[in-house]
Design an enzyme around this catalytic site. Structure first.
Site, PDB file in Angstrom:
ATOM      1  N   TYR A 152       1.253  -0.880   0.335  1.00 30.30           N
ATOM      2  CA  TYR A 152       0.401  -0.064  -0.028  1.00 30.30           C
ATOM      3  C   TYR A 152       0.761   1.090  -0.268  1.00 30.30           C
ATOM      4  O   TYR A 152       1.880   1.682   1.221  1.00 30.30           O
ATOM      5  CB  TYR A 152      -1.017   0.094   1.329  1.00 30.30           C
ATOM      6  CG  TYR A 152      -2.323  -1.235   1.259  1.00 30.30           C
ATOM      7  CD1 TYR A 152      -2.777  -1.057  -0.444  1.00 30.30           C
ATOM      8  CD2 TYR A 152      -2.253  -2.225   2.041  1.00 30.30           C
ATOM      9  CE1 TYR A 152      -4.429  -1.662  -0.823  1.00 30.30           C
ATOM     10  CE2 TYR A 152      -3.964  -2.303   1.244  1.00 30.30           C
ATOM     11  CZ  TYR A 152      -4.193  -2.710   0.713  1.00 30.30           C
ATOM     12  OH  TYR A 152      -5.226  -2.922   0.299  1.00 30.30           O
ATOM     13  N   HIS A 284     -10.615  -7.129  -6.336  1.00 32.30           N
ATOM     14  CA  HIS A 284     -10.066  -6.671  -4.560  1.00 32.30           C
ATOM     15  C   HIS A 284     -11.428  -7.951  -4.155  1.00 32.30           C
ATOM     16  O   HIS A 284     -12.303  -7.182  -3.052  1.00 32.30           O
ATOM     17  CB  HIS A 284     -10.305  -4.943  -4.250  1.00 32.30           C
ATOM     18  CG  HIS A 284      -9.071  -5.063  -2.671  1.00 32.30           C
ATOM     19  ND1 HIS A 284      -8.246  -4.260  -3.370  1.00 32.30           N
ATOM     20  CD2 HIS A 284      -9.611  -5.387  -1.293  1.00 32.30           C
ATOM     21  CE1 HIS A 284      -7.806  -4.093  -1.827  1.00 32.30           C
ATOM     22  NE2 HIS A 284      -8.425  -4.975  -1.135  1.00 32.30           N
TER      23      HIS A 284
END
Ligand SMILES: Cc1cc2nc3c(=O)[nH]c(=O)nc-3n(C[C@H](O)[C@H](O)[C@H](O)COP(=O)(O)O)c2cc1C
Ligand SMILES: O=C(O)C(=O)c1ccccc1
Length: 387
Positions: A152, A284
């Site tokens: 991330y 996702h």
């Protein structure tokens, strides 16, 4: 272990001779049902849930249901071998464990149990930036097991460099950059529970232990956890990054880079232009854009456009061996498994993860043979019929 995953079937039947049953179901729907009964509602809701109305979670399954397999007979597919080469490395099967953050909500050993299970099978684990243990501890648990690091991407370049340096030093061989989560989606189930693992006692261990990140704080995360969590959230949030920025990652990471969350064919082409090594066609698991295209619907045009120039992987909705076969036939080199192993972890720790992964690989190997194929590379769209 190249072949032989299918032996798990006879192992289970042999144990059955003495009355033993697998401690956890071999069927994903039953596994999810059991999880819904045993996990606290907010935890189950967080794992199973999706963005908004849940339309994309459903679309992911519907996309699989629209494709049917057309089995071929008498092809001599007795000896199957699932081995596949991914990013230049031979894997025992075209399956990796998807990055799942905050695994301590599922089991106290969390990512350490997952790492041991994955390593025992030679299946790569993609470790999340927001894992519950540090990437160093997870690497130790994985031992010689293959591991990739999922980023991330923090907007503080020094923090980013520090995380990547740590990942490299801890033996992570590839970098997976998740592009679809610059901020968390609107997730009504979690909102109604007022529940986010981070803020409920399951902080991201790697960022909070990072010396450069810590140098940005007035008080240590131990003294003021809320401030640390808010700073981390603010660093990994934001939609201001553009494609040009990928060159920064190239400078910081000398191994292969894979972009996760690609759904449009033009974005796949941009990944090629940016010199990336792979992409994961993924939404996702339906957790980000409510109403997004079912991931398997997005796969064929992308694989066709860029499959010869970049490795294309797939996730979102893979539950059975047949699902893996469909994704591979439509052009994926390998798939990532998400929620099923999370439920395995919740129900049985390391053994639970191993059971879920062995079950999927056994199903895959057996079904591959039953469809008339010996290896994943023999699969093509010719094996499928669009219903
Ligand atoms: C509980 C949970 C946590 C997740 N955490 C991450 C994460 O930290 N990083 C990431 O890139 N993807 C994350 N994902 C997405 C998975 O990597 C994967 O894309 C998705 O679960 C695949 O869909 P499936 O669950 O239908 O197999 C998470 C998914 C779940 C269910
Ligand atoms: O919930 C998720 O899908 C996810 O990717 C995530 C994001 C931040 C922390 C933990 C998991």
């Amino acid at each position: 272990m190249a072949g032989g995953f299918g032996n798990y079937q006879s192992e289970i039947y042999l144990h059955g001779l003495s009355g033993a049953k697998p401690p956890i179901s071999t069927d994903f729907a039953a596994l999810e049902e059991a999880a819904s009964q045993t996990m606290p509602p907010e935890v189950f809701g967080y794992v199973a849930g999706g963005a908004g109305s849940g339309a994309t979670v459903r679309a992911n399954r519907e996309a699989f249901d629209r494709w049917k397999i057309v089995p071929r007979m008498l092809t001599g597919a007795t000896n199957r071998d699932l081995a596949t080469t991914v990013l230049g490395t031979e894997l025992p099967a075209p399956v990796l464990l998807a990055p799942v953050g905050g695994q301590s909500i599922l089991h106290p050993e969390a990512d350490l149990a997952t790492a041991r299970a994955a390593a025992s099978l030679g299946v790569p684990m993609i470790v999340s930036t927001v894992a519950s243990h540090t990437i160093e501890k997870i690497a130790e648990a994985a031992g010689a097991g293959p591991r990739w690091f999922q980023l991330y991407w923090p907007n503080d370049p020094d923090v980013c460099a520090s995380l990547l340096g740590r990942a490299r030093a801890a033996g992570y061989s590839a970098l997976v950059v998740t592009l679809d989560t610059p901020t968390l989606a609107w997730r009504p189930c979690d909102l109604d529970h007022g529940y986010l693992p981070f803020f409920a006692g399951h902080p991201p261990a790697t960022p909070l232990s990072d010396p450069v990140f810590r140098s940005r704080l007035e008080k240590t995360p131990e003294e003021d956890p809320a401030a640390a969590l808010l700073l981390w959230s603010s660093m990994q949030s934001g939609t201001d990054f553009t494609w040009e920025r990928l060159s920064v990652l190239r400078e910081l990471w000398d191994g292969p880079i894979v972009l996760k969350g690609i759904q449009h064919v033009d974005d796949a082409r941009r990944a090629v232009d940016a010199g990336m090594d792979g992409i994961v066609v993924s939404n996702h698991g339906g957790r980000q854009v409510d109403g997004a295209i079912g991931a398997l619907e997005a796969l064929p045009p992308i694989a066709q456009a860029v499959g010869s120039r970049i490795e294309v992987y797939f996730d979102s909705g893979v539950r059975t061996g047949s699902d893996v076969i469909k994704a591979l036939a439509l052009g994926a080199k390998a798939v990532l498994l998400g929620r099923p192993y999370a439920y395995g972890l919740a129900q049985g720790g390391e053994d639970g993860v191993r059971h879920v992964v062995r079950s999927l690989l056994a199903d895959l190997e057996i079904t591959l043979g039953l469809t008339g194929h010996r290896t994943p590379s023999e699969l093509s769209p010719a094996a499928l019929h669009r219903a």
